[in-house]
Every structure is written in structure tokens, then in C-alpha cells.
Motif scaffolding. Structure first.
Motif, PDB file in Angstrom:
ATOM      1  N   ASP A   1     -16.036   4.414 -27.678  1.00 16.43           N
ATOM      2  CA  ASP A   1     -16.829   3.348 -27.082  1.00 16.43           C
ATOM      3  C   ASP A   1     -17.138   2.258 -28.107  1.00 16.43           C
ATOM      4  O   ASP A   1     -17.019   1.069 -27.812  1.00 16.43           O
ATOM      5  CB  ASP A   1     -18.131   3.925 -26.517  1.00 16.43           C
ATOM      6  CG  ASP A   1     -18.965   2.886 -25.795  1.00 16.43           C
ATOM      7  OD1 ASP A   1     -18.597   2.531 -24.669  1.00 16.43           O
ATOM      8  OD2 ASP A   1     -19.963   2.410 -26.373  1.00 16.43           O
ATOM      9  N   GLN A   2     -17.497   2.666 -29.310  1.00 12.21           N
ATOM     10  CA  GLN A   2     -17.823   1.686 -30.344  1.00 12.21           C
ATOM     11  C   GLN A   2     -17.762   2.350 -31.710  1.00 12.21           C
ATOM     12  O   GLN A   2     -18.080   3.544 -31.860  1.00 12.21           O
ATOM     13  CB  GLN A   2     -19.217   1.095 -30.121  1.00 12.21           C
ATOM     14  CG  GLN A   2     -19.576  -0.059 -31.043  1.00 12.21           C
ATOM     15  CD  GLN A   2     -20.874  -0.728 -30.655  1.00 12.21           C
ATOM     16  OE1 GLN A   2     -21.669  -0.175 -29.921  1.00 12.21           O
ATOM     17  NE2 GLN A   2     -21.099  -1.933 -31.150  1.00 12.21           N
TER      18      GLN A   2
ATOM     19  N   TRP B   1     -12.788  12.462 -24.532  1.00 11.02           N
ATOM     20  CA  TRP B   1     -13.756  11.380 -24.581  1.00 11.02           C
ATOM     21  C   TRP B   1     -13.064  10.109 -25.075  1.00 11.02           C
ATOM     22  O   TRP B   1     -12.028  10.165 -25.729  1.00 11.02           O
ATOM     23  CB  TRP B   1     -14.909  11.738 -25.507  1.00 11.02           C
ATOM     24  CG  TRP B   1     -15.766  12.885 -25.049  1.00 11.02           C
ATOM     25  CD1 TRP B   1     -15.348  14.146 -24.727  1.00 11.02           C
ATOM     26  CD2 TRP B   1     -17.183  12.896 -24.893  1.00 11.02           C
ATOM     27  NE1 TRP B   1     -16.412  14.933 -24.374  1.00 11.02           N
ATOM     28  CE2 TRP B   1     -17.553  14.192 -24.474  1.00 11.02           C
ATOM     29  CE3 TRP B   1     -18.172  11.938 -25.075  1.00 11.02           C
ATOM     30  CZ2 TRP B   1     -18.882  14.546 -24.226  1.00 11.02           C
ATOM     31  CZ3 TRP B   1     -19.504  12.288 -24.840  1.00 11.02           C
ATOM     32  CH2 TRP B   1     -19.856  13.578 -24.411  1.00 11.02           C
ATOM     33  N   GLN B   2     -13.658   8.970 -24.773  1.00 19.78           N
ATOM     34  CA  GLN B   2     -13.092   7.688 -25.151  1.00 19.78           C
ATOM     35  C   GLN B   2     -13.949   7.038 -26.243  1.00 19.78           C
ATOM     36  O   GLN B   2     -15.184   7.111 -26.196  1.00 19.78           O
ATOM     37  CB  GLN B   2     -13.022   6.758 -23.938  1.00 19.78           C
ATOM     38  CG  GLN B   2     -12.202   7.308 -22.778  1.00 19.78           C
ATOM     39  CD  GLN B   2     -10.744   7.494 -23.134  1.00 19.78           C
ATOM     40  OE1 GLN B   2     -10.152   6.653 -23.814  1.00 19.78           O
ATOM     41  NE2 GLN B   2     -10.157   8.590 -22.678  1.00 19.78           N
TER      42      GLN B   2
ATOM     43  N   SER C   1     -19.490   5.962 -31.513  1.00 17.32           N
ATOM     44  CA  SER C   1     -19.938   6.359 -30.181  1.00 17.32           C
ATOM     45  C   SER C   1     -18.733   6.704 -29.320  1.00 17.32           C
ATOM     46  O   SER C   1     -17.775   5.927 -29.242  1.00 17.32           O
ATOM     47  CB  SER C   1     -20.734   5.230 -29.514  1.00 17.32           C
ATOM     48  OG  SER C   1     -21.942   4.990 -30.195  1.00 17.32           O
TER      49      SER C   1
ATOM     50  N   ARG D   1     -22.732   9.653 -16.879  1.00 14.82           N
ATOM     51  CA  ARG D   1     -22.055   9.188 -18.092  1.00 14.82           C
ATOM     52  C   ARG D   1     -22.744   9.809 -19.295  1.00 14.82           C
ATOM     53  O   ARG D   1     -23.977   9.766 -19.397  1.00 14.82           O
ATOM     54  CB  ARG D   1     -22.086   7.668 -18.194  1.00 14.82           C
ATOM     55  CG  ARG D   1     -21.334   7.101 -19.418  1.00 14.82           C
ATOM     56  CD  ARG D   1     -21.352   5.586 -19.369  1.00 14.82           C
ATOM     57  NE  ARG D   1     -20.484   4.985 -20.376  1.00 14.82           N
ATOM     58  CZ  ARG D   1     -20.920   4.494 -21.551  1.00 14.82           C
ATOM     59  NH1 ARG D   1     -22.215   4.566 -21.846  1.00 14.82           N
ATOM     60  NH2 ARG D   1     -20.083   3.959 -22.400  1.00 14.82           N
TER      61      ARG D   1
ATOM     62  N   ALA E   1     -17.618   8.163 -25.335  1.00 13.19           N
ATOM     63  CA  ALA E   1     -18.155   8.181 -23.974  1.00 13.19           C
ATOM     64  C   ALA E   1     -17.324   9.079 -23.070  1.00 13.19           C
ATOM     65  O   ALA E   1     -16.098   9.179 -23.200  1.00 13.19           O
ATOM     66  CB  ALA E   1     -18.186   6.767 -23.405  1.00 13.19           C
TER      67      ALA E   1
ATOM     68  N   LEU F   1     -22.887   9.621 -23.432  1.00  8.25           N
ATOM     69  CA  LEU F   1     -22.541   8.829 -24.605  1.00  8.25           C
ATOM     70  C   LEU F   1     -23.036   9.581 -25.833  1.00  8.25           C
ATOM     71  O   LEU F   1     -24.236   9.838 -25.969  1.00  8.25           O
ATOM     72  CB  LEU F   1     -23.193   7.447 -24.542  1.00  8.25           C
ATOM     73  CG  LEU F   1     -22.832   6.505 -25.694  1.00  8.25           C
ATOM     74  CD1 LEU F   1     -21.369   6.057 -25.575  1.00  8.25           C
ATOM     75  CD2 LEU F   1     -23.756   5.281 -25.697  1.00  8.25           C
TER      76      LEU F   1
END
Length: 306
Positions: free
Chosen positions: A108-109, A105-106, A120, A138, A122, A140
Motif C-alpha cells: 500500500d505504501q 497482501w498488496q 504498509s 479491509r 493491505a 492494513l
């Protein structure tokens, strides 16, 4: 609040085995989160033990699911052939519990404040999973940490032009002193499918107790609270966007067959999973979203009589 790595006050990158992750050292709490699987393996308010159970023999290897913490089962839960037809038509493998728990996962915030940290992660799936799953979506996953509450929210957005059906679960492992004396309140009068008794439907009478292997899918009202009574510690789970819950303990015989699971570890854990499982599957039209969430709190001291 801070949102960029250079200005994080409480959060830092870590490597655990082969896996990268984030570690949060806040004055009020401590947490560890892996990017593979968006997998939370530790959360503890300052001065308390980990609210999550993690196997002492867990392995942190690329492509391998970690035993314990909160694995994410997405975009299907359990065995493919035990899912509704609308969900099965997207699945192209016999693999259980989807693929999200072994995907990278990446970030996100990430935002920090004097009281909370919110992270978070994503995962976007387009056309790169044709041998596993047909769909475009997607996911999240947002964790919100504070001194007395762990809040988890898994939001799925259908990016395809066709409807998407999915099942999913927050496969949460909780620690207990002794499974034989652990009880779950909140399921009295609720119907459940017992996977160990030919997937037949039963009704719960009183608290859930454990005297061997348990693997049940409860069909419960929305936003129902469940309390794990474990000696002088009570953990409460409030679920959102869910009308089903999974209760699991492998018992001694099944534990011997599990990977990364010490022989006697079944005595010290229980899984209570916020889910969309079986008839609680969700269908999203193009562009539609659904959030599956859980709020977990913990109280020390004897159980209340009220």
C-alpha cells in the motif's frame, strides 16, 4: 522520504522460496517481510541477531503458513468454536487462526527516511471468501522500523453495512537461549484461561515460567507492558488496542506433532502474542475501524533490580 520503487534507497524486492517479499538494508537495521500473510520474518538492528524466532525448517511455499516470525491471525483467532458467538457467525470453516496468514497482501505504501522505514500492506476482503468467512473488511498492516524499535499496527475497517465481530492476534515468536530459564514479567495478578486445563480460569502469581507445554490466554489491562527475561537480553512488548495476550510454548510432546518445527526447537522460542481474544473480541459498525498494535524493543545486559 521516498515512496516509489524507483527511488527506494534501502528497500528491494526479493524472492524467498516461492514467496515474494521486501528486504530492507538500512544503515541502522535489517528486515525481511513476505507479501503472503504480510509476514515479518526478520528484524535486527545493525550488529544484533534477529529479534524474531524463525524455524530452521520453515518452508516458503504458496498457501502454506510460515513457522516463525510474526504470523497474522485475522479475522479470527484460534479454533472457530472457541470464539464468541458474534465472531463464530461469520466463520464458515473449521480452520484455525483465520486466513490472512496465507493470503497475498498488496503493498500500500512504503516511505523511507534517514532514521526509519515504514511499510504498509493491505488485504481487502469483499465477497470472495464465502466458503471461509462472511464479511466485508479491509486490513492494513503497518510496520515501522528504526534502530531501537519495531512498531506493528493492524487496522481493520468494516466495509459492510452490518456490524462485524472479530478476534485477532499478532502471533509473535521470540527467540530465547533456554526456555527453562526464560521468564515473563508483567502478568502477575492477571487472570488467564488455561487451554490445557479444560479452559478454566486461573490467576498468575509471579513471573510466567516454563517447564513443559504452555498455552494461555491472559485477560490483561490495556497497554500493559510485558518483558521477556532471557539471560542478558530483555525484550519488551507494549500492546495497543488489546486487553488480552497469548503465551505459548509447545513443549517436547506437542513439538513432535507440529509441522516445520525441529524436535528440540521448543527450547529456543516463546510466543507472546498481542491479541483481541475470547472476551476481548471487537465489534465494528459499518465504516468503523480498530487498530491492534505492538511496540517491541530490546535491551542487552543484566536485568535491572528496579
Amino acid at each position: 522520504m521516498t515512496e516509489t520503487p524507483g527511488s527506494w534507497s534501502f528497500t528491494r524486492w526479493i524472492t524467498k522460496g516461492q514467496l515474494e517479499g521486501l528486504e530492507i538494508h538500512h544503515p541502522d537495521f535489517h528486515a525481511k517481510l513476505l507479501l503472503q500473510g504480510a509476514h515479518l520474518i526478520q528484524f535486527a538492528p545493525t550488529g544484533e541477531a534477529n529479534w524474531l524466532w524463525l524455524s530452521k525448517t520453515a518452508r516458503f511455499e504458496t498457501g502454506r503458513a510460515v513457522r516463525g516470525g510474526i504470523p497474522i491471525c485475522w479475522p479470527w483467532f484460534g479454533l472457530p468454536d472457541r470464539n464468541p458467538p458474534q465472531v463464530r457467525e461469520h466463520i464458515q470453516t473449521r480452520q484455525s487462526h483465520g486466513f490472512a496468514r496465507t493470503q497475498l497482501w498488496q503493498l500500500d505504501q512504503l516511505t523511507e527516511s534517514p532514521e526509519t522505514v515504514e511499510v504498509s500492506l493491505a488485504l481487502a476482503i469483499d465477497d470472495d471468501m464465502p466458503t471461509l468467512w462472511h464479511g466485508k473488511a479491509r486490513a492494513l498492516l503497518t510496520f515501522r522500523f528504526s534502530a531501537d524499535l519495531l512498531h506493528i499496527a493492524l487496522t481493520t475497517t468494516n466495509l459492510d453495512s452490518k456490524p462485524l465481530a472479530l478476534t485477532q492476534a499478532l502471533h509473535t515468536y521470540f527467540p530465547c537461549d533456554d526456555i527453562a530459564s526464560t521468564q515473563l514479567e508483567g502478568f502477575d495478578g492477571v487472570k488467564f484461561v488455561d487451554t490445557l486445563r479444560d479452559w478454566e480460569l486461573y490467576e498468575q502469581c509471579g513471573p510466567v515460567t516454563f517447564d513443559g507445554e504452555v498455552d494461555r490466554i491472559y485477560q490483561r489491562p490495556a497497554e500493559q507492558q510485558v518483558c521477556i527475561h532471557n539471560g542478558n537480553r530483555q525484550q519488551q512488548i507494549t500492546s495497543l488496542g488489546s486487553r488480552s495476550a497469548v503465551v505459548w510454548n509447545p513443549g517436547p510432546e506437542k513439538a513432535d506433532c507440529l509441522s516445520d518445527f525441529p524436535a528440540e526447537a521448543w527450547r529456543s522460542m516463546v510466543c507472546v502474542e498481542t491479541a483481541n481474544a475470547l472476551h476481548d473480541f471487537r465489534v465494528l459498525n459499518s465504516g468503523q475501524t480498530h487498530t491492534l498494535g505492538a511496540m517491541i524493543s530490546c535491551r542487552q545486559g543484566p536485568a535491572s533490580d528496579s
